[in-house]
Design an enzyme around this catalytic site. Structure first.
Site, PDB file in Angstrom:
ATOM      1  N   ASP A 217       0.841  -1.202   0.000  1.00  0.00           N
ATOM      2  CA  ASP A 217       0.000   0.000   0.000  1.00  0.00           C
ATOM      3  C   ASP A 217       0.879   1.256   0.000  1.00  0.00           C
ATOM      4  O   ASP A 217       0.387   2.377  -0.098  1.00  0.00           O
ATOM      5  CB  ASP A 217      -1.027  -0.007   1.144  1.00  0.00           C
ATOM      6  CG  ASP A 217      -0.395  -0.090   2.525  1.00  0.00           C
ATOM      7  OD1 ASP A 217       0.844  -0.096   2.629  1.00  0.00           O
ATOM      8  OD2 ASP A 217      -1.155  -0.142   3.518  1.00  0.00           O
TER       9      ASP A 217
ATOM     10  N   GLU B 233      -1.742  -5.684   8.624  1.00  0.00           N
ATOM     11  CA  GLU B 233      -0.970  -5.145   9.750  1.00  0.00           C
ATOM     12  C   GLU B 233      -1.665  -5.457  11.065  1.00  0.00           C
ATOM     13  O   GLU B 233      -2.892  -5.454  11.146  1.00  0.00           O
ATOM     14  CB  GLU B 233      -0.810  -3.623   9.586  1.00  0.00           C
ATOM     15  CG  GLU B 233      -0.051  -3.243   8.333  1.00  0.00           C
ATOM     16  CD  GLU B 233       0.173  -1.734   8.185  1.00  0.00           C
ATOM     17  OE1 GLU B 233      -0.217  -0.957   9.088  1.00  0.00           O
ATOM     18  OE2 GLU B 233       0.741  -1.333   7.157  1.00  0.00           O
TER      19      GLU B 233
ATOM     20  N   GLU C  88       8.901  -4.115  10.898  1.00  0.00           N
ATOM     21  CA  GLU C  88       9.366  -2.829  10.373  1.00  0.00           C
ATOM     22  C   GLU C  88       9.897  -1.928  11.476  1.00  0.00           C
ATOM     23  O   GLU C  88       9.229  -1.693  12.488  1.00  0.00           O
ATOM     24  CB  GLU C  88       8.204  -2.132   9.623  1.00  0.00           C
ATOM     25  CG  GLU C  88       8.617  -0.778   9.026  1.00  0.00           C
ATOM     26  CD  GLU C  88       7.658  -0.246   7.976  1.00  0.00           C
ATOM     27  OE1 GLU C  88       6.717  -0.966   7.572  1.00  0.00           O
ATOM     28  OE2 GLU C  88       7.862   0.911   7.557  1.00  0.00           O
TER      29      GLU C  88
HETATM   30  O1  KIV Z   1       3.419  -1.182   1.769  1.00  0.00           O
HETATM   31  C1  KIV Z   1       4.607  -1.546   1.816  1.00  0.00           C
HETATM   32  O2  KIV Z   1       5.413  -1.265   0.930  1.00  0.00           O
HETATM   33  C2  KIV Z   1       5.033  -2.328   2.968  1.00  0.00           C
HETATM   34  C3  KIV Z   1       6.498  -2.574   3.099  1.00  0.00           C
HETATM   35  C4  KIV Z   1       7.132  -1.369   3.651  1.00  0.00           C
HETATM   36  C5  KIV Z   1       6.784  -3.776   3.902  1.00  0.00           C
HETATM   37  O3  KIV Z   1       4.239  -2.703   3.776  1.00  0.00           O
END
Ligand code: KIV
Length: 273
Positions: free
Chosen positions: A52, A123, A190
């Site tokens: 996203d 998430e 992260e």
């Molecule tokens: O949306 C994204 O690019 C992510 C990465 C940072 C893992 O979730």
């Protein structure tokens, strides 16, 4: 010693687990369109995430929170077209899975059926574990995402390192355990301290894919536009630039403008009789 992976069979969630067990690091990057996906796949990237982060690096937005399910489906469809080896994972956007698990299931199913991805990412930890279980139970692999979870940026108020304090580190460890128990096949960690990430990778059976989480993880992921030097609005410390593509593009565009103005483009070879 670097453990190489010369296996060019299609990457599956099972293969990622084998890689962790054999000590072969997993190389993951984001993708948003077919052309880039083809290049990433040919280079041997194991997992392509249709992140996203498309909101920031392609739509010019400041956060990921407003990106829609339709946008994610569109980009996931493009990426799927460019890939033959890598595992393609589609990010479920903010509020597409939090309201209830029926809605989460429906949206995860759309990602797989309409866009053709092989797994979804969402998430959160314990609060989302039951939803993860339901999605996995119908046959859709789920990748978790803990630590700095950008969809909660308005709650955090900052993009600073997460889980430095022992209490938050404990919660993160427990969340990772719950996600694994709920059937997640991998977890993105992260922007957390490297010692914590290494510990989580050691404690968990499933691969832990780090972004700003140090070298003790089972694999690494970056936003492609960041590592290419294509997205230059800001550069987190954890990003290593493997190219300066924005500069190279800028030069090419200036050369083109120059040649058009000077009447040097097109020449006879670039024209028809
Ligand atoms: O949306 C994204 O690019 C992510 C990465 C940072 C893992 O979730």
């Amino acid at each position: 010693m670097v453990q190489q992976d010369s296996d060019d069979r299609k990457v599956t969630t099972h293969r990622l687990l084998e890689m962790k067990q054999s000590g072969i690091k997993i190389a993951a990057l984001t993708a948003y369109d077919a052309t880039m996906a083809e290049l990433l796949d040919a280079a041997g990237v194991d997992l392509l995430l249709v992140g996203d982060s498309v909101a920031m690096v392609m739509q010019g937005l400041d956060t990921t929170v407003t990106v829609s399910m339709e946008t994610m489906l569109y980009h996931a469809t493009l990426v799927r077209r460019g890939v033959s080896r890598a595992l393609v994972v589609g990010d479920l956007p903010f509020m597409s899975y939090q309201v209830n698990s029926d809605e989460a299931l429906r949206n995860a199913g759309r990602m797989v059926k309409e866009a053709g991805v092989e797994a979804v990412k969402l998430e959160g930890g314990e609060v989302i574990a039951k939803t993860v279980r339901r999605i996995v139970d119908v046959g859709i692999p789920v990748m978790g995402h803990l630590g700095l979870t950008p969809q909660s940026i308005h709650k955090f108020g900052t993009y600073q390192v997460r889980a430095r304090e022992p209490e938050e580190a404990d919660v993160l460890r427990r969340d990772a355990e719950r996600l694994e128990a709920a059937g997640a096949f991998a977890i993105v960690l992260e922007k957390v301290p490297h010692s914590l990430a290494a510990q989580v990778a050691k404690d968990r059976t499933v691969p832990i894919i780090g972004i700003g989480a140090g070298s003790g993880c089972d694999g690494q992921i970056l936003v492609s536009h960041d590592m290419l030097g294509l997205y230059t609005r800001f550069k987190p410390r954890f990003v290593r630039r493997y190219g300066e593509i924005a500069k190279a593009m800028g030069r090419a565009f200036e050369d083109y403008v120059h040649d058009v103005r000077a009447g040097e483009f097109p020449n006879l070879d670039e024209s028809y009789e």
